[in-house]
Design an enzyme around this catalytic site. Structure first.
Site, PDB file in Angstrom:
ATOM      1  N   ASP A  67       0.800  -1.361   0.070  1.00  7.90           N
ATOM      2  CA  ASP A  67       0.079   0.004   0.136  1.00  7.90           C
ATOM      3  C   ASP A  67       0.852   1.235  -0.125  1.00  7.90           C
ATOM      4  OD1 ASP A  67       0.912  -0.519   2.447  1.00  7.90           O
ATOM      5  OD2 ASP A  67      -0.856  -0.919   3.413  1.00  7.90           O
ATOM      6  N   ASN A 134      -6.994  -3.173  14.593  1.00  6.00           N
ATOM      7  CA  ASN A 134      -8.286  -3.343  14.260  1.00  6.00           C
ATOM      8  C   ASN A 134      -8.530  -4.350  13.040  1.00  6.00           C
ATOM      9  OD1 ASN A 134      -7.426  -2.440  11.881  1.00  6.00           O
ATOM     10  ND2 ASN A 134      -8.892  -0.625  11.552  1.00  6.00           N
ATOM     11  N   HIS A 136      -6.921  -5.120  10.419  1.00  4.05           N
ATOM     12  CA  HIS A 136      -6.783  -4.785   9.053  1.00  4.05           C
ATOM     13  C   HIS A 136      -5.492  -5.499   8.484  1.00  4.05           C
ATOM     14  CE1 HIS A 136      -4.442  -0.713   9.570  1.00  4.05           C
ATOM     15  NE2 HIS A 136      -3.606  -1.753   9.687  1.00  4.05           N
ATOM     16  N   GLU A 141      -9.505  -1.993   5.710  1.00  2.79           N
ATOM     17  CA  GLU A 141     -10.102  -1.664   6.911  1.00  2.79           C
ATOM     18  C   GLU A 141     -11.216  -2.793   7.157  1.00  2.79           C
ATOM     19  OE1 GLU A 141      -8.329  -0.152   8.927  1.00  2.79           O
ATOM     20  OE2 GLU A 141      -7.607   1.831   8.293  1.00  2.79           O
TER      21      GLU A 141
END
Ligand code: PGA
Length: 257
Positions: A67, A134, A136, A141
């Protein structure tokens, strides 16, 4: 999933560096899927040391990073291009390197181009992953489509807060990123995920023992054919089947090939 639990983060990083080096030794022309973040710094430091010691070469390999932040040019101090140069590319013989261009005129076109480049290269051989608190993977996400391809994602506030340590001000953390999709990651031949520290304990438990759900994107890895999860004691504290993992791979052993 192969679950390797090491006593501490140092040993976990040793293990992941060795898994990558072993793949490069058996298959020098591997397409490596690379990750950024604090977790990976120790892995790259070990790979640089192994390269300097003549134990590994990246000369035949190609890399694709997961990314990049939308809006940051490659020379921006907080770009992932810069991170990769500082932590790996400038120090080893890896020359065929790819990341999305965060400053492309049209980020959607750039995301499609990046996906096509991965496909054209024959997909990823070994994909290295960190894990967000979280759940990811990449910047996929929670609620990301489990079959998504490379695209633009809006970052959650918690992800922007976690990454604010690299920026001068929280407001400077970009709101969007171009990220490989979950479908892109799932096409990889092999996945190695590294997570350590108490901050990852809930995400690790949800990934390994929770239901497969877009609420924890990493849980989709339960459906991948070849995944190795490397964690430390602190990150393993929430696992209910801990005794079983220890029985299969005592002390995270076996991976130290
Ligand atoms: P970290 O990030 O290595 O900085 O904890 C991991 C991630 O968000 O994927």
């Amino acid at each position: 999933m192969k679950i390797l639990i090491h006593p501490d983060a140092e040993r976990a990083a040793d293990c992941v560096a060795e898994l990558i080096a072993a793949r490069l030794r058996t298959e020098p022309a591997t397409n490596l899927g690379l990750a950024t973040g604090g977790t990976m710094e120790a892995v790259y430091a070990r790979l640089i040391a192994a390269y300097r010691g003549g134990q590994v070469s990246f000369a035949g390999a190609t890399s694709f990073n997961l990314d990049e932040y939308v809006g940051l040019p490659p020379d921006h101090p907080c770009s992932y291009w810069r991170y990769m140069r500082e932590h790996l590319f400038d120090h080893v013989d890896l020359t065929d390197t790819h990341l999305p261009h965060g400053d492309a005129a049209d980020a959607e076109v750039e995301a499609a181009r990046y996906e096509a480049a991965i496909v054209a290269a024959g997909d990823i051989g070994l994909q290295l992953l960190g894990l967000g608190a979280n759940g990811h993977i990449g910047f996929n996400e929670p609620t990301s489509s489990l079959s998504s391809l490379t695209r633009i994602k809006t970052l959650t506030r918690s992800t922007r807060e976690a990454n604010a340590r690299y920026f001068e001000r929280f407001e400077d953390v970009p709101r969007h990123a171009i990220t490989m999709g979950i479908g892109t990651i799932m096409r990889a031949d092999e996945v190695v995920l590294l997570a350590y520290g108490a901050g990852k304990v809930d995400a690790v438990a949800a990934m390994i023992e929770g239901p497969v759900s877009a609420a924890c994107p990493a849980s989709v890895l339960q459906m991948h054919r070849k995944v190795t999860v490397v964690i430390d004691e602190a990150a393993a504290k929430g696992l209910k089947l801990r005794a079983y993992y220890d029985e299969v791979h005592p002390d995270g052993g076996e991976a130290l090939l």
